[in-house]
Each structure stands twice: as structure tokens, then as C-alpha cells.
Design a protein around this motif. Structure first.
Motif, PDB file in Angstrom:
ATOM      1  N   PHE A  26     -33.195  12.592  23.684  1.00 14.01           N
ATOM      2  CA  PHE A  26     -32.990  13.194  22.372  1.00 14.01           C
ATOM      3  C   PHE A  26     -32.649  14.680  22.533  1.00 14.01           C
ATOM      4  O   PHE A  26     -31.715  15.187  21.904  1.00 14.01           O
ATOM      5  CB  PHE A  26     -34.268  13.017  21.529  1.00 14.01           C
ATOM      6  CG  PHE A  26     -34.207  13.647  20.168  1.00 14.01           C
ATOM      7  CD1 PHE A  26     -33.620  12.981  19.107  1.00 14.01           C
ATOM      8  CD2 PHE A  26     -34.756  14.908  19.942  1.00 14.01           C
ATOM      9  CE1 PHE A  26     -33.577  13.562  17.836  1.00 14.01           C
ATOM     10  CE2 PHE A  26     -34.715  15.489  18.690  1.00 14.01           C
ATOM     11  CZ  PHE A  26     -34.115  14.818  17.632  1.00 14.01           C
ATOM     12  N   THR A  27     -33.401  15.345  23.388  1.00 17.97           N
ATOM     13  CA  THR A  27     -33.190  16.776  23.634  1.00 17.97           C
ATOM     14  C   THR A  27     -31.809  17.024  24.223  1.00 17.97           C
ATOM     15  O   THR A  27     -31.076  17.902  23.756  1.00 17.97           O
ATOM     16  CB  THR A  27     -34.286  17.317  24.578  1.00 17.97           C
ATOM     17  OG1 THR A  27     -35.561  17.130  23.956  1.00 17.97           O
ATOM     18  CG2 THR A  27     -34.079  18.787  24.903  1.00 17.97           C
ATOM     19  N   LEU A  64     -37.691  11.391  24.675  1.00 13.28           N
ATOM     20  CA  LEU A  64     -37.663  12.778  24.210  1.00 13.28           C
ATOM     21  C   LEU A  64     -36.643  13.596  24.998  1.00 13.28           C
ATOM     22  O   LEU A  64     -35.926  14.426  24.424  1.00 13.28           O
ATOM     23  CB  LEU A  64     -39.053  13.412  24.306  1.00 13.28           C
ATOM     24  CG  LEU A  64     -40.111  12.854  23.357  1.00 13.28           C
ATOM     25  CD1 LEU A  64     -41.462  13.501  23.618  1.00 13.28           C
ATOM     26  CD2 LEU A  64     -39.701  13.011  21.907  1.00 13.28           C
ATOM     27  N   HIS A  87     -28.978  16.778  21.624  1.00 10.53           N
ATOM     28  CA  HIS A  87     -29.150  17.449  20.333  1.00 10.53           C
ATOM     29  C   HIS A  87     -28.206  18.648  20.218  1.00 10.53           C
ATOM     30  O   HIS A  87     -28.062  19.431  21.156  1.00 10.53           O
ATOM     31  CB  HIS A  87     -30.597  17.915  20.170  1.00 10.53           C
ATOM     32  CG  HIS A  87     -30.953  18.207  18.762  1.00 10.53           C
ATOM     33  ND1 HIS A  87     -30.587  19.374  18.144  1.00 10.53           N
ATOM     34  CD2 HIS A  87     -31.618  17.480  17.833  1.00 10.53           C
ATOM     35  CE1 HIS A  87     -31.031  19.369  16.901  1.00 10.53           C
ATOM     36  NE2 HIS A  87     -31.662  18.215  16.688  1.00 10.53           N
ATOM     37  N   PHE A 129     -35.043  23.527  16.512  1.00 13.91           N
ATOM     38  CA  PHE A 129     -35.093  22.242  17.195  1.00 13.91           C
ATOM     39  C   PHE A 129     -36.483  21.597  17.160  1.00 13.91           C
ATOM     40  O   PHE A 129     -36.608  20.382  16.996  1.00 13.91           O
ATOM     41  CB  PHE A 129     -34.644  22.431  18.648  1.00 13.91           C
ATOM     42  CG  PHE A 129     -34.847  21.250  19.534  1.00 13.91           C
ATOM     43  CD1 PHE A 129     -34.104  20.096  19.355  1.00 13.91           C
ATOM     44  CD2 PHE A 129     -35.804  21.271  20.541  1.00 13.91           C
ATOM     45  CE1 PHE A 129     -34.295  18.985  20.169  1.00 13.91           C
ATOM     46  CE2 PHE A 129     -36.001  20.174  21.356  1.00 13.91           C
ATOM     47  CZ  PHE A 129     -35.241  19.030  21.170  1.00 13.91           C
ATOM     48  N   TRP A 130     -37.524  22.383  17.320  1.00 14.05           N
ATOM     49  CA  TRP A 130     -38.884  21.861  17.503  1.00 14.05           C
ATOM     50  C   TRP A 130     -39.325  20.902  16.391  1.00 14.05           C
ATOM     51  O   TRP A 130     -39.837  19.812  16.701  1.00 14.05           O
ATOM     52  CB  TRP A 130     -39.854  23.025  17.674  1.00 14.05           C
ATOM     53  CG  TRP A 130     -41.262  22.629  17.965  1.00 14.05           C
ATOM     54  CD1 TRP A 130     -42.349  22.808  17.161  1.00 14.05           C
ATOM     55  CD2 TRP A 130     -41.751  21.975  19.149  1.00 14.05           C
ATOM     56  NE1 TRP A 130     -43.480  22.321  17.764  1.00 14.05           N
ATOM     57  CE2 TRP A 130     -43.137  21.806  18.986  1.00 14.05           C
ATOM     58  CE3 TRP A 130     -41.144  21.524  20.319  1.00 14.05           C
ATOM     59  CZ2 TRP A 130     -43.939  21.205  19.952  1.00 14.05           C
ATOM     60  CZ3 TRP A 130     -41.946  20.927  21.281  1.00 14.05           C
ATOM     61  CH2 TRP A 130     -43.320  20.770  21.097  1.00 14.05           C
ATOM     62  N   GLU A 154     -37.560  18.990  14.559  1.00 11.11           N
ATOM     63  CA  GLU A 154     -36.781  17.754  14.689  1.00 11.11           C
ATOM     64  C   GLU A 154     -37.291  16.911  15.852  1.00 11.11           C
ATOM     65  O   GLU A 154     -37.379  15.682  15.752  1.00 11.11           O
ATOM     66  CB  GLU A 154     -35.301  18.082  14.850  1.00 11.11           C
ATOM     67  CG  GLU A 154     -34.714  18.703  13.588  1.00 11.11           C
ATOM     68  CD  GLU A 154     -33.219  18.839  13.645  1.00 11.11           C
ATOM     69  OE1 GLU A 154     -32.548  17.976  14.256  1.00 11.11           O
ATOM     70  OE2 GLU A 154     -32.716  19.816  13.060  1.00 11.11           O
ATOM     71  N   LEU A 155     -37.644  17.569  16.950  1.00 10.26           N
ATOM     72  CA  LEU A 155     -38.191  16.848  18.098  1.00 10.26           C
ATOM     73  C   LEU A 155     -39.522  16.195  17.730  1.00 10.26           C
ATOM     74  O   LEU A 155     -39.761  15.032  18.045  1.00 10.26           O
ATOM     75  CB  LEU A 155     -38.377  17.791  19.287  1.00 10.26           C
ATOM     76  CG  LEU A 155     -38.943  17.122  20.535  1.00 10.26           C
ATOM     77  CD1 LEU A 155     -37.887  16.247  21.188  1.00 10.26           C
ATOM     78  CD2 LEU A 155     -39.449  18.168  21.509  1.00 10.26           C
ATOM     79  N   ARG A 156     -40.360  16.926  17.031  1.00 10.46           N
ATOM     80  CA  ARG A 156     -41.656  16.380  16.625  1.00 10.46           C
ATOM     81  C   ARG A 156     -41.468  15.201  15.669  1.00 10.46           C
ATOM     82  O   ARG A 156     -42.191  14.206  15.766  1.00 10.46           O
ATOM     83  CB  ARG A 156     -42.513  17.474  16.000  1.00 10.46           C
ATOM     84  CG  ARG A 156     -42.970  18.466  17.068  1.00 10.46           C
ATOM     85  CD  ARG A 156     -43.857  19.537  16.535  1.00 10.46           C
ATOM     86  NE  ARG A 156     -45.105  18.971  16.042  1.00 10.46           N
ATOM     87  CZ  ARG A 156     -45.982  19.668  15.348  1.00 10.46           C
ATOM     88  NH1 ARG A 156     -45.752  20.928  15.061  1.00 10.46           N
ATOM     89  NH2 ARG A 156     -47.091  19.104  14.935  1.00 10.46           N
ATOM     90  N   MET A 200     -36.911  18.918  28.538  1.00 13.60           N
ATOM     91  CA  MET A 200     -38.039  19.590  27.935  1.00 13.60           C
ATOM     92  C   MET A 200     -38.986  20.087  29.006  1.00 13.60           C
ATOM     93  O   MET A 200     -39.171  19.438  30.021  1.00 13.60           O
ATOM     94  CB  MET A 200     -38.805  18.605  27.041  1.00 13.60           C
ATOM     95  CG  MET A 200     -38.178  18.381  25.697  1.00 13.60           C
ATOM     96  SD  MET A 200     -39.061  17.159  24.702  1.00 13.60           S
ATOM     97  CE  MET A 200     -40.765  17.525  24.977  1.00 13.60           C
ATOM     98  N   TYR A 227     -38.884  13.191  15.602  1.00 14.07           N
ATOM     99  CA  TYR A 227     -38.403  12.073  16.410  1.00 14.07           C
ATOM    100  C   TYR A 227     -39.560  11.423  17.166  1.00 14.07           C
ATOM    101  O   TYR A 227     -39.680  10.196  17.197  1.00 14.07           O
ATOM    102  CB  TYR A 227     -37.309  12.545  17.370  1.00 14.07           C
ATOM    103  CG  TYR A 227     -36.833  11.471  18.304  1.00 14.07           C
ATOM    104  CD1 TYR A 227     -36.092  10.388  17.822  1.00 14.07           C
ATOM    105  CD2 TYR A 227     -37.132  11.511  19.663  1.00 14.07           C
ATOM    106  CE1 TYR A 227     -35.670   9.375  18.676  1.00 14.07           C
ATOM    107  CE2 TYR A 227     -36.712  10.513  20.519  1.00 14.07           C
ATOM    108  CZ  TYR A 227     -35.983   9.446  20.016  1.00 14.07           C
ATOM    109  OH  TYR A 227     -35.570   8.440  20.860  1.00 14.07           O
ATOM    110  N   HIS A 228     -40.415  12.243  17.751  1.00 16.50           N
ATOM    111  CA  HIS A 228     -41.548  11.704  18.496  1.00 16.50           C
ATOM    112  C   HIS A 228     -42.458  10.887  17.577  1.00 16.50           C
ATOM    113  O   HIS A 228     -42.922   9.804  17.944  1.00 16.50           O
ATOM    114  CB  HIS A 228     -42.330  12.823  19.180  1.00 16.50           C
ATOM    115  CG  HIS A 228     -43.443  12.326  20.029  1.00 16.50           C
ATOM    116  ND1 HIS A 228     -44.757  12.522  19.704  1.00 16.50           N
ATOM    117  CD2 HIS A 228     -43.441  11.608  21.189  1.00 16.50           C
ATOM    118  CE1 HIS A 228     -45.526  11.959  20.624  1.00 16.50           C
ATOM    119  NE2 HIS A 228     -44.749  11.405  21.531  1.00 16.50           N
TER     120      HIS A 228
END
Length: 194
Positions: A51-52, A48, A55, A176-177, A179-181, A1, A183-184
Motif C-alpha cells: 500500500f505504501t 502495508l 501510494h 499519508f499516515w 490513510e495508512l491507518r 515503512m 487501510y490497516h
């Protein structure tokens, strides 16, 4: 990221923001040299990134670059996603990006004595090159690639590959964004902005 995405992940929690930025400058598992709040941000940074990296949408983005850029695809996708976040900043955050960047630099200054030495040295370059907000400029990816090419000459001209894949990379980022948020948030990350 990209560092912009890491800084964004800490929005609303200064120690998390600083730890997220510091994560790229800390090696090893032992984080005992850092304040617990900073260590939490560093751990979140690593989670993160993990995860990234695994993904499927990000894998699709890396494949868009392919060919001679395969070896550096992760770095180039980070830049492309940072560009997408900065370009669409107002959709994600009510605070203007330049004000956000100033706040991040002020936080790093307040935590300077507790930062990893490598980050202490890099801070002035981050300000000078507008590493966070500048990635959203029309030539932001090219400037970032040019800076990286000083250390990794193989990245010369890589921005052209990112430009060619730009629309697809932007679509991938938009998928993606969220899903990342999510997860965070599941990690107990900083509060959601807005």
C-alpha cells in the motif's frame, strides 16, 4: 515503512506487533513455519508495504529526494516517515515512545523461539541502536543512514538529502499516515491506540 510504523500497526496485539516486525526478516510465501497469529502480522506487514509503495503521497516524497538518491528513495522515505512518527509520537499514542519500544522488545523476547533466525540475530542490535524510538532523535535519520551505509556504501551522506527535504517529507507523512491507518483497519488490524 519504517519498523516503528510496523510496530505501531500492531499496537494492542502482541502477535501482530511481532509479526509486523518479523515481516522484514521473512522471505517467500510459505509462512507455515510460523504460528497463525504471527503469520497474520507478517501478511499485514507485506500488505502495508505494498500500500505504501504504490501510494501517490509516498511517490511525491520519493520525488522530493530524486537525483542521485532515486535508487534508494524508498528506503530514505521510510526513514523520514519513521522520524516524523517518532517526533510526533504523543499525537498518535498516549504511551510514551520509550515505554512502547521497551514493550516491543519484551514481546520479541517472549516470541524469540518463533522468530525468523535473521530477526533472532538482529534483536540485540535493535535494542543497542534504539532502532524504534531513536529514529525520532535529532540525528536519528543520520545514524540510521550511517548504519545502512555499512551494507550499502552508496547511502553515505544520504541523510543530508532527507534533511533538505525534511519539511516536505513531514507534510507528506501527515497526509499519508491517516490513510495508512485506515487501510490497516480495513485488514482487521490491531485495535486503534489511545
Amino acid at each position: 515503512m519504517h519498523l516503528l510504523a510496523h510496530a505501531f500497526a500492531g499496537l494492542g496485539d502482541e502477535a501482530e506487533t511481532v509479526g509486523q516486525i518479523a515481516g522484514d526478516f521473512v522471505r517467500g510465501r510459505d509462512l507455515s513455519a510460523y504460528a497463525p497469529a504471527l503469520s497474520r502480522g507478517i501478511r499485514h506487514h507485506r500488505l502495508l508495504d505494498s500500500f505504501t509503495d504504490r501510494h501517490p503521497v509516498v511517490a511525491k516524497s520519493r520525488a522530493r529526494l530524486g537525483g542521485p538518491w532515486r535508487r534508494f528513495a524508498s528506503v530514505l522515505v521510510d526513514l523520514a516517515y519513521g522520524h516524523a512518527l517518532a517526533r510526533d509520537w504523543s499525537q498518535h499514542c498516549a504511551q510514551p515512545i520509550d515505554a512502547f519500544e521497551s514493550d516491543v522488545h519484551a514481546a520479541l523476547a517472549r516470541w524469540h523461539a518463533q522468530l525468523p533466525v535473521r530477526l533472532q540475530r538482529a534483536r540485540h542490535r535493535m535494542v543497542e541502536h534504539r532502532v524504534l524510538a531513536g529514529i525520532g532523535d535529532a540525528d536519528g535519520v543520520q545514524q540510521a543512514c550511517d548504519r545502512l551505509a555499512h551494507r550499502l556504501p552508496a547511502l553515505r551522506g544520504a541523510h543530508a538529502a532527507v534533511d533538505r527535504a525534511g519539511d516536505g517529507l513531514h507534510s507528506d507523512f501527515q497526509a499519508f499516515w491517516p490513510e495508512l491507518r485506515g487501510y490497516h483497519a480495513s485488514l482487521g488490524g490491531a485495535a486503534e491506540p489511545r
